[in-house]
Design a protein around this motif. Sequence first.
Motif: not given
Length: 509
Positions: A198-225
């Motif tokens: 997080t001190g480098n500028g990223t976080s789980i909340a930020a990733v969840e926000g990007l996933v929510g934007l609908g980028h198809p390449e990031l939808q794989a991040l919702t995989d339970p693995r």
Amino acid sequence: MTVFVLVPEAHTGGWVWEDVAGRLRESGAGAHPVTLTGMAGSRRPAGPGTDLETHVEDVLRVVDGAGSRDAADVVLVGHGYGIHPVLAAADRRPGRIARVVHLDAGLPRDGDPPLKLVPDQDLRARLSAETARGDDEWGIAPPTPGAWDRWGSTSGVPAGALARLAADAAPQPAGTLTAPLRLSGAAAALPTTGVLCTGNGTSIAAVEGLVGLGHPELQALTDPRVTFFELATGHWPMLSTPGELAGVLLKAAAGEGHRITATGEPPAHLRPFLLDVPERPRERFGRTDLYLPEPADGGGARPAVVFVHGGPVPAGARPTPRDWPAFAGYGRLAAARGAVGATVDHRLHELGDFPRAAEDLAEAVEVVRADPRVDADRVALWFFSAGGLLSADWLAAPPRWLRCVAATYPVLAPLPNWGLNASRFRPAAAAAVHGAGALPIVLTRVGRERTEIAATVEEFLSAAKDAGADVEVVDLPDGTHGFETTDHGGEARRAVERAMRTVLGHLRG
């Protein structure tokens, strides 16, 4: 038995992992820090022919040795640049790999050169130009001792470790950055963990926000693995928090971590605006929409407010920001209060796009000011989130017609991993060096902001105070980033109303 194969960031060697590797071994796991060809401690010197494939082979030699002992579960860990040879090695030995860990590293795709994810945008531009010209430079000098933050925040790194980082750094073979990553997809189903600093500028909340934007390449991040962890430190956790990092790696190997789930509900940015604002006529001019107020008695030009979204927003995201409920709501609200509301689809699709987005904004402002229904001498600019960086140009040299600048949950200095430290997009520096003079600034500050973003706001406010700038802060103690579509409570509604009332007051004053 779990065996960790630890692949380092550019310019560094296996030595950076010494403390973490020791702690992993104490826990009963195996640990193999990798020193890539050409790095300090390697028996293989680099040369003009050293490229990404060379480093992939380095990792494969370690994987083959570790994976053949006791049928070990091999966990590949790639830090920064190191994720590229890690992914290529996993692609060729998927049956031997139990998990891939992205340690403060991106998500490169097949065909991407590592240069695409290098945070230092000056280096990216220079190497890209040299590659296009066919120049034969093969060794990229490491950062000078005080410039390691160009590869990521050094927050938390002890002085001795930082000195060794500089002393033991080696030139990075240019081919390791410019050669494309080649992936067949064979490792696509492997479990994956992202460790975010997080001190480098990223976080789980930020990733969840990007996933929510609908980028198809990031939808794989919702995989339970796929799992995630956060570390409250900069880009070099093996030097700043080795104990915490070792613990996180052990948990990752056990399948633990936060999972991003698809709820089936609309993402936060597509939920309704917090105020019930009447519909207003909307006209579209290229990338700019105008929301028009009721005709005034006797006519007359109206002041205008230009709303500037944040990002980066993927180029393929639909709907685009000007059609998001929040920005349409702000545009209608301005029109309902007697001003022209303007929303803009600027092209901030990647972190390197700030110059292009600035051009888009300047073009949109001219479209707004040229409209005969707008008073060209009474315009306000209102920035949101990372769009706040685009305010720097306007704060540094406010034109006479700019009557107010507003910012809501803004980012007001580049985050460490954005590679924009030396750029013009630093509003705090603009306020400190040039000052905004008498230009009114209305800043809506949310109390539950991400720590790294909140720090940029405080930096800006301190610089603005030193410069004598006229800043009014609208505080929303329980507010979060993007609160207009997630919080319909009275305090949130009053904060929006107060900010709008203040901005329009400056336009009419």
